[in-house]
Design a protein around this motif. Structure first.
Motif, mmCIF file in Angstrom:
data_model
loop_
_atom_site.group_PDB
_atom_site.id
_atom_site.type_symbol
_atom_site.label_atom_id
_atom_site.label_comp_id
_atom_site.label_asym_id
_atom_site.label_seq_id
_atom_site.Cartn_x
_atom_site.Cartn_y
_atom_site.Cartn_z
ATOM 1 N N ARG A 1 0.870 -1.175 0.000
ATOM 2 C CA ARG A 1 0.000 0.000 0.000
ATOM 3 C C ARG A 1 0.901 1.217 0.000
ATOM 4 N NH1 ARG A 1 -2.813 -1.213 5.289
ATOM 5 N NH2 ARG A 1 -2.929 1.042 5.360
ATOM 6 N N GLY B 1 -0.652 10.137 -1.976
ATOM 7 C CA GLY B 1 -1.627 10.230 -3.060
ATOM 8 C C GLY B 1 -2.796 9.274 -2.923
ATOM 9 N N LYS B 2 -2.931 8.666 -1.749
ATOM 10 C CA LYS B 2 -3.988 7.662 -1.593
ATOM 11 C C LYS B 2 -5.359 8.326 -1.498
ATOM 12 C CE LYS B 2 -3.840 7.714 3.405
ATOM 13 N NZ LYS B 2 -3.638 6.988 4.646
ATOM 14 N N GLY C 1 -4.698 3.420 -0.032
ATOM 15 C CA GLY C 1 -3.506 3.308 -0.867
ATOM 16 C C GLY C 1 -3.341 1.977 -1.578
ATOM 17 N N CYS D 1 -4.972 0.961 -4.339
ATOM 18 C CA CYS D 1 -4.914 1.232 -5.783
ATOM 19 C C CYS D 1 -3.567 1.852 -6.162
ATOM 20 C CB CYS D 1 -6.057 2.147 -6.204
ATOM 21 S SG CYS D 1 -7.648 1.296 -6.247
ATOM 22 N N GLN D 2 -3.063 2.753 -5.319
ATOM 23 C CA GLN D 2 -1.729 3.317 -5.560
ATOM 24 C C GLN D 2 -0.705 2.204 -5.646
ATOM 25 O OE1 GLN D 2 -0.321 6.141 -6.125
ATOM 26 N NE2 GLN D 2 -1.843 7.701 -5.673
ATOM 27 N N VAL E 1 -2.603 5.220 -11.988
ATOM 28 C CA VAL E 1 -3.507 4.980 -10.865
ATOM 29 C C VAL E 1 -4.958 5.318 -11.220
ATOM 30 C CG1 VAL E 1 -3.109 7.229 -9.755
ATOM 31 C CG2 VAL E 1 -3.829 5.261 -8.373
ATOM 32 N N ARG F 1 -8.090 2.783 -10.667
ATOM 33 C CA ARG F 1 -9.313 3.145 -9.926
ATOM 34 C C ARG F 1 -10.553 2.977 -10.799
ATOM 35 N NH1 ARG F 1 -6.141 8.005 -7.364
ATOM 36 N NH2 ARG F 1 -5.479 7.038 -5.410
ATOM 37 N N SER G 1 5.854 6.363 -0.092
ATOM 38 C CA SER G 1 5.690 7.047 -1.376
ATOM 39 C C SER G 1 6.144 6.158 -2.518
ATOM 40 C CB SER G 1 6.519 8.331 -1.384
ATOM 41 O OG SER G 1 7.885 7.981 -1.305
ATOM 42 N N ASN G 2 5.817 6.566 -3.736
ATOM 43 C CA ASN G 2 6.280 5.853 -4.922
ATOM 44 C C ASN G 2 7.802 5.796 -4.973
ATOM 45 O OD1 ASN G 2 4.092 4.850 -6.526
ATOM 46 N ND2 ASN G 2 3.476 6.981 -6.845
#
Lengths: 175, 110
Positions: free
Chosen positions: A104, A108-109, A113, A115-116, A126, A130, A160-161
């Protein structure tokens, strides 16, 4: 205003205050050193020595002032300490990138999170993840929602990414 | 010049330079880096610490903790018997190598 994180470093009685960015950079350095030294029998001792040395330099920088250390300052210290060599050539060859794992991702969730995390894992945008999630939920009577709930509890969280992708490459990089 | 080739050479020699530095008496890591800083062998903790601990495992070096006036106690290194022997061997070998390198390109005398 960034969160301040207090850390203690091996051998140093007093703790050091770092802002979030600086703390992340320090942790990334130590994690990388740890993975480079994976096969070194004295790994823990070397890591303690490195920590102590970083602490010496921080103490020297701060001169007993109680203030927060920022990213630029910690970067310059880590630069002076230098990257750990280890037996990186063999280690990097034996272990290219780690396989991706599902996480997760907080940054940006919308909800938790998931889907992120799916987006980072599959390299699909993303918004697409979604949209597909919503459409499939409508047509199947909510099966993805159940899956979401399971993943919400099962998956580890990363911030974070950047952090997600950094953790994949921690074995490779400059040799 | 092919910098990479010289880098490899230096990497191999660093260990013997450290033996040389430690042979001068008890030193700690920052002394070694200080001593090397102005040379082609300038070294950082990230390289030095793993090397020192390898040399200690090979019983070339030994260390003991000592309090310092400022900050945490430090590890002071000294040569172990094996290290002293290896340094002597290295110096003799190096001598013979430089002689060889000097001589090898000269035309043969009749």
């Amino acid at each position: 205003m960034q969160t301040v994180i207090h850390i203690s470093l091996s051998g140093h009685a007093t703790s050091f205050a770092l802002d979030e960015d600086a703390h992340r950079a320090l942790r990334a350095y130590l994690d990388r050193a740890r993975s480079r030294l994976k096969r070194d029998p004295d790994r823990d001792e070397i890591l303690r020595d490195l920590e102590q040395s970083i602490g010496d330099k921080l103490a020297n920088l701060l001169q007993a002032q109680a203030r927060v250390v920022d990213r630029k300052e910690i970067d310059s210290i880590l630069d002076r300490v230098g990257a750990v060599d280890g037996d990186n050539a063999d280690a990097a060859a034996a272990q290219p990138d780690r396989p991706r794992r599902l996480c997760r991702i907080e940054e940006g969730k919308w909800l938790f999170g998931v889907c992120q995390g799916l987006a980072a894992y599959s390299s699909i945008r993303v918004d697409w993840v979604r949209s597909i999630f919503v459409i499939v939920s409508v047509f199947t009577g909510g099966i993805p929602i159940l899956i979401y709930l399971v993943l919400m509890f099962a998956l580890p969280v990363v911030q974070s990414n950047d952090e997600y992708f950094a953790s994949l490459h921690s074995h490779s990089g400059a040799a | 010049m092919d910098a990479d080739k010289f880098n490899t050479l230096r990497k191999g020699l660093l260990e013997f330079l450290i033996l040389g530095i430690v042979s001068s008496g008890r030193v700690y890591a920052a002394d070694m880096m200080q001593r090397l800083s102005k040379t082609d062998f300038a070294t950082q903790e990230g390289t030095l610490y793993p090397l020192l601990s390898k040399m200690r495992r090979e019983q070339l070096l030994d260390y003991e903790w000592q309090e310092s006036e400022s900050g945490p106690p430090r590890k002071y290194y000294k040569l172990a018997a094996t290290g002293r022997r290896q340094l002597a061997e290295f110096r003799a070998y190096w001598q013979s190598l430089t002689t060889l390198i000097d001589e090898v390109g000269k035309p043969c005398k009749p």
